[in-house]
Design a protein around this motif. Sequence first.
Motif, PDB file in Angstrom:
ATOM      1  N   VAL A  67       8.630   7.937   5.327  1.00 25.98           N
ATOM      2  CA  VAL A  67       7.563   8.933   5.213  1.00 25.98           C
ATOM      3  C   VAL A  67       6.461   8.665   6.232  1.00 25.98           C
ATOM      4  CG1 VAL A  67       5.814   9.899   3.675  1.00 25.98           C
ATOM      5  CG2 VAL A  67       8.062   9.321   2.775  1.00 25.98           C
ATOM      6  N   GLY A  68       6.146   7.397   6.451  1.00 28.02           N
ATOM      7  CA  GLY A  68       5.091   7.051   7.411  1.00 28.02           C
ATOM      8  C   GLY A  68       4.963   5.554   7.585  1.00 28.02           C
ATOM      9  N   THR A  69       4.315   5.165   8.678  1.00 22.47           N
ATOM     10  CA  THR A  69       4.086   3.756   8.967  1.00 22.47           C
ATOM     11  C   THR A  69       2.593   3.522   9.143  1.00 22.47           C
ATOM     12  OG1 THR A  69       6.212   3.608  10.083  1.00 22.47           O
ATOM     13  CG2 THR A  69       4.634   1.867  10.542  1.00 22.47           C
ATOM     14  N   THR A  70       2.081   2.482   8.484  1.00 23.42           N
ATOM     15  CA  THR A  70       0.667   2.143   8.573  1.00 23.42           C
ATOM     16  C   THR A  70       0.535   0.701   9.051  1.00 23.42           C
ATOM     17  OG1 THR A  70       0.247   3.573   6.668  1.00 23.42           O
ATOM     18  CG2 THR A  70      -1.499   2.049   7.289  1.00 23.42           C
ATOM     19  N   PRO A  71      -0.114   0.494  10.210  1.00 22.32           N
ATOM     20  CA  PRO A  71      -0.329  -0.884  10.667  1.00 22.32           C
ATOM     21  C   PRO A  71      -1.467  -1.531   9.877  1.00 22.32           C
ATOM     22  CG  PRO A  71      -1.222   0.670  12.260  1.00 22.32           C
ATOM     23  CD  PRO A  71      -0.566   1.482  11.184  1.00 22.32           C
ATOM     24  N   GLY A  72      -1.319  -2.848   9.649  1.00 25.13           N
ATOM     25  CA  GLY A  72      -2.345  -3.595   8.920  1.00 25.13           C
ATOM     26  C   GLY A  72      -2.596  -4.910   9.613  1.00 25.13           C
ATOM     27  N   ASN A  73      -3.082  -5.890   8.879  1.00 27.28           N
ATOM     28  CA  ASN A  73      -3.336  -7.227   9.419  1.00 27.28           C
ATOM     29  C   ASN A  73      -2.015  -7.959   9.603  1.00 27.28           C
ATOM     30  OD1 ASN A  73      -6.045  -6.690   9.289  1.00 27.28           O
ATOM     31  ND2 ASN A  73      -6.305  -7.643   7.284  1.00 27.28           N
ATOM     32  N   LYS A 119      18.612  13.888  -9.784  1.00 31.73           N
ATOM     33  CA  LYS A 119      17.869  15.025  -9.202  1.00 31.73           C
ATOM     34  C   LYS A 119      16.366  14.765  -9.143  1.00 31.73           C
ATOM     35  CE  LYS A 119      21.668  17.539  -9.324  1.00 31.73           C
ATOM     36  NZ  LYS A 119      22.544  17.511  -8.220  1.00 31.73           N
ATOM     37  N   SER A 120      15.980  13.544  -8.754  1.00 31.53           N
ATOM     38  CA  SER A 120      14.559  13.222  -8.679  1.00 31.53           C
ATOM     39  C   SER A 120      14.271  12.372  -7.451  1.00 31.53           C
ATOM     40  CB  SER A 120      14.099  12.489  -9.938  1.00 31.53           C
ATOM     41  OG  SER A 120      14.649  11.196  -9.957  1.00 31.53           O
ATOM     42  N   GLU A 121      12.997  12.061  -7.275  1.00 33.52           N
ATOM     43  CA  GLU A 121      12.552  11.300  -6.102  1.00 33.52           C
ATOM     44  C   GLU A 121      11.546  10.244  -6.525  1.00 33.52           C
ATOM     45  OE1 GLU A 121       9.437  12.362  -2.604  1.00 33.52           O
ATOM     46  OE2 GLU A 121      11.049  13.788  -2.880  1.00 33.52           O
ATOM     47  N   ARG A 122      11.622   9.083  -5.899  1.00 34.38           N
ATOM     48  CA  ARG A 122      10.645   8.018  -6.099  1.00 34.38           C
ATOM     49  C   ARG A 122      10.158   7.560  -4.736  1.00 34.38           C
ATOM     50  NH1 ARG A 122      10.552   9.860 -10.386  1.00 34.38           N
ATOM     51  NH2 ARG A 122      11.125   8.919 -12.356  1.00 34.38           N
ATOM     52  N   ARG A 123       8.926   7.065  -4.687  1.00 38.59           N
ATOM     53  CA  ARG A 123       8.349   6.593  -3.425  1.00 38.59           C
ATOM     54  C   ARG A 123       8.048   5.110  -3.519  1.00 38.59           C
ATOM     55  NH1 ARG A 123       5.848  10.390   0.280  1.00 38.59           N
ATOM     56  NH2 ARG A 123       6.631  12.442  -0.234  1.00 38.59           N
ATOM     57  N   GLY A 124       8.063   4.463  -2.353  1.00 35.93           N
ATOM     58  CA  GLY A 124       7.761   3.046  -2.289  1.00 35.93           C
ATOM     59  C   GLY A 124       7.428   2.669  -0.865  1.00 35.93           C
ATOM     60  N   ALA A 125       7.369   1.370  -0.597  1.00 39.82           N
ATOM     61  CA  ALA A 125       7.041   0.906   0.753  1.00 39.82           C
ATOM     62  C   ALA A 125       7.720  -0.432   1.018  1.00 39.82           C
ATOM     63  CB  ALA A 125       5.532   0.769   0.918  1.00 39.82           C
ATOM     64  N   ILE A 127       7.482  -3.813   3.795  1.00 41.42           N
ATOM     65  CA  ILE A 127       6.511  -4.470   4.670  1.00 41.42           C
ATOM     66  C   ILE A 127       7.256  -5.296   5.717  1.00 41.42           C
ATOM     67  CG2 ILE A 127       4.590  -6.108   4.765  1.00 41.42           C
ATOM     68  CD1 ILE A 127       3.987  -5.272   1.845  1.00 41.42           C
ATOM     69  N   PHE A 128       6.888  -5.069   6.981  1.00 39.79           N
ATOM     70  CA  PHE A 128       7.487  -5.785   8.107  1.00 39.79           C
ATOM     71  C   PHE A 128       6.393  -6.472   8.910  1.00 39.79           C
ATOM     72  CE2 PHE A 128      10.398  -2.244   7.308  1.00 39.79           C
ATOM     73  CZ  PHE A 128      11.621  -2.894   7.254  1.00 39.79           C
ATOM     74  N   THR A 129       6.746  -7.564   9.585  1.00 44.38           N
ATOM     75  CA  THR A 129       5.802  -8.210  10.498  1.00 44.38           C
ATOM     76  C   THR A 129       5.966  -7.680  11.914  1.00 44.38           C
ATOM     77  OG1 THR A 129       7.332 -10.050  10.826  1.00 44.38           O
ATOM     78  CG2 THR A 129       5.623 -10.316   9.142  1.00 44.38           C
ATOM     79  N   ALA A 130       7.161  -7.198  12.259  1.00 46.67           N
ATOM     80  CA  ALA A 130       7.405  -6.597  13.577  1.00 46.67           C
ATOM     81  C   ALA A 130       7.076  -5.109  13.521  1.00 46.67           C
ATOM     82  CB  ALA A 130       8.857  -6.804  13.989  1.00 46.67           C
ATOM     83  N   ASP A 131       6.703  -4.544  14.646  1.00 50.22           N
ATOM     84  CA  ASP A 131       6.321  -3.132  14.732  1.00 50.22           C
ATOM     85  C   ASP A 131       7.567  -2.250  14.631  1.00 50.22           C
ATOM     86  OD1 ASP A 131       5.275  -0.659  15.236  1.00 50.22           O
ATOM     87  OD2 ASP A 131       4.353  -1.193  17.152  1.00 50.22           O
TER      88      ASP A 131
END
Length: 147
Positions: A67-73, A119-125, A127-131
């Motif tokens: 869905v998307g990528t967010t850079p952090g620390n 017939k449903s959807e779940r969201r999650g994330a 985490i990676f250290t490489a871009d």
Amino acid sequence: MTKNSTGKAKPEGRQSDKAAARKPGTSIAEWIVAGISCAALLSVLTYLVIDGLSAPDGTPEIVVVPVGTTPGNDRYVVEFSASNRGGKSVAAVEIKGELRDDKGVVEESSVVLDYVPQKSERRGALIFTADPNRHQLRLFAGGYIEP
């Protein structure tokens, strides 16, 4: 005639105007409400029986899409959507993510979704250290159990 507590005479056998105007039995409004309630109850029961008898068991089909990528620390959070397009609910769904380059897998990450109904959807994330933007991102379901 009888006397009440104040000593005045009270005629016997006389009903109040409200009691005389009321007819005994069930009113039309009550019959209408009862009919609508019975129809609603029968409709719900019919739907549940038909759905229970005709629902395909099939196999789960888990499709994972970023869905998307967010850079952090010093890390990158890749949000995903996992859809179960199949006819069977699953539990403990392991979602895996890989960052790849020409040489192979650079980094792996995984997460477990507790439950994904049919017939449903779940969201999650993940985490990676490489871009992830500098590598090829691969997301997929690694396994599940039947609830």
